[in-house]
Motif scaffolding. Structure first.
Motif, PDB file in Angstrom:
ATOM      1  N   ASP A 135     -50.782  74.774   8.270  1.00  0.00           N
ATOM      2  CA  ASP A 135     -50.089  73.530   7.977  1.00  0.00           C
ATOM      3  C   ASP A 135     -49.552  73.657   6.552  1.00  0.00           C
ATOM      4  O   ASP A 135     -50.306  73.556   5.588  1.00  0.00           O
ATOM      5  N   THR A 136     -48.230  73.901   6.419  1.00  0.00           N
ATOM      6  CA  THR A 136     -47.686  74.169   5.086  1.00  0.00           C
ATOM      7  C   THR A 136     -47.660  72.908   4.235  1.00  0.00           C
ATOM      8  O   THR A 136     -47.595  72.978   3.020  1.00  0.00           O
ATOM      9  N   LYS A 137     -47.693  71.741   4.875  1.00  0.00           N
ATOM     10  CA  LYS A 137     -47.669  70.495   4.129  1.00  0.00           C
ATOM     11  C   LYS A 137     -49.018  70.254   3.449  1.00  0.00           C
ATOM     12  O   LYS A 137     -49.080  69.903   2.273  1.00  0.00           O
ATOM     13  N   GLN A 138     -50.101  70.459   4.192  1.00  0.00           N
ATOM     14  CA  GLN A 138     -51.451  70.246   3.636  1.00  0.00           C
ATOM     15  C   GLN A 138     -52.001  71.523   3.000  1.00  0.00           C
ATOM     16  O   GLN A 138     -53.108  71.491   2.467  1.00  0.00           O
ATOM     17  N   ALA A 139     -51.266  72.630   3.097  1.00  0.00           N
ATOM     18  CA  ALA A 139     -51.762  73.932   2.642  1.00  0.00           C
ATOM     19  C   ALA A 139     -53.117  74.230   3.276  1.00  0.00           C
ATOM     20  O   ALA A 139     -54.086  74.584   2.604  1.00  0.00           O
ATOM     21  N   ARG A 140     -53.186  74.064   4.610  1.00  0.00           N
ATOM     22  CA  ARG A 140     -54.445  74.222   5.339  1.00  0.00           C
ATOM     23  C   ARG A 140     -54.305  75.276   6.428  1.00  0.00           C
ATOM     24  O   ARG A 140     -53.297  75.319   7.135  1.00  0.00           O
ATOM     25  N   VAL A 141     -55.316  76.104   6.534  1.00  0.00           N
ATOM     26  CA  VAL A 141     -55.320  77.129   7.572  1.00  0.00           C
ATOM     27  C   VAL A 141     -56.530  76.892   8.461  1.00  0.00           C
ATOM     28  O   VAL A 141     -57.647  76.701   7.969  1.00  0.00           O
ATOM     29  N   THR A 142     -56.322  76.882   9.775  1.00  0.00           N
ATOM     30  CA  THR A 142     -57.440  76.742  10.701  1.00  0.00           C
ATOM     31  C   THR A 142     -57.353  77.821  11.772  1.00  0.00           C
ATOM     32  O   THR A 142     -56.279  78.326  12.078  1.00  0.00           O
TER      33      THR A 142
END
Ligand code: CA
Length: 223
Positions: A135-142
């Protein structure tokens, strides 16, 4: 992702560089049109933030010159709010988007995210590769819904590979797009980050393409 900021107002330049660095980009900066034009002409930027009112060479001329020379990186121009004609001239000169001054930094960040993913051919903020979602908006990787913790350097490498997935990315390309011009560019550090990413990501997503570089893909290896 490596960005260039061309802005002659020292305060605004500093604010932009600090916000963009905090957001995980490598940032080079220029304070006049000539230097900005030179950097954009010689370095491989993923996007440029370009003020229009600049000393030595105005922003429209900088942009026109780049486009004439086939420098096709996305360009976000900064315009004065009351000057609607600047926006028209800027878009006609080859700008991809604009933000009117004074602006909220969040708007600049959001517009840059959109430009970067569109230039890589993606319409959404969420990029997927097999079980992994970025998620490039939240800078989150799952992965399968579980958060994966990446350091800022690992994250930069991962975002670049994700935006260019299923394509071979060379080590030189990674170094050129991940670090600003003052960074000591030892390509071995890239190998270290790739190694760490492989340990944190499930499956064999980052392939080594012998002699060429890396490819992020959930497809089986091509023979
Ligand atoms: Ca200015």
């Amino acid at each position: 992702m490596r960005l260039l900021v061309v802005e002659d107002d020292p305060d605004l330049n500093r604010q932009l560089v600090s916000a963009l660095s905090d957001a995980g980009y490598a940032v080079d900066t220029a304070a006049d049109g000539e230097e900005g034009h030179f950097l954009g002409d010689t370095e491989p930027y993923d996007a440029v933030v370009l003020d229009l009112g600049l000393p030595k060479m105005d922003g429209i001329s900088v942009l026109e010159q780049w486009r004439r020379d086939s420098r096709n990186m996305p360009v976000l121009i900064l315009t004065a709010r009351e000057r609607w004609s600047d926006k028209v001239a800027g878009m006609d000169a080859g700008a991809d988007d604009y933000v009117a001054k004074p602006f909220h930094m969040e708007e600049v960040l959001a517009r840059l995210r959109a430009l970067l993913r569109r230039s890589a051919g993606h319409a959404s903020n969420e990029l997927e590769c097999g079980p992994v979602v970025l998620d490039t908006k939240q800078a989150r990787v799952t992965a399968d819904g579980q958060a994966i913790k990446l350091t800022s350097h690992e994250y930069r490498v991962f975002v670049y590979l994700m935006l260019h997935r299923d394509r071979v990315v060379s080590r030189t390309e990674l170094v050129e797009h991940l670090y600003d011009q003052d960074f000591d560019r030892d390509s071995n550090t890239v190998e270290v980050f790739i190694g760490r990413l492989r340990k944190k990501l499930p499956g064999n997503l980052i392939k080594t393409v012998r002699g060429l570089g890396y490819r992020l893909s959930d497809r089986p290896d091509e023979a």
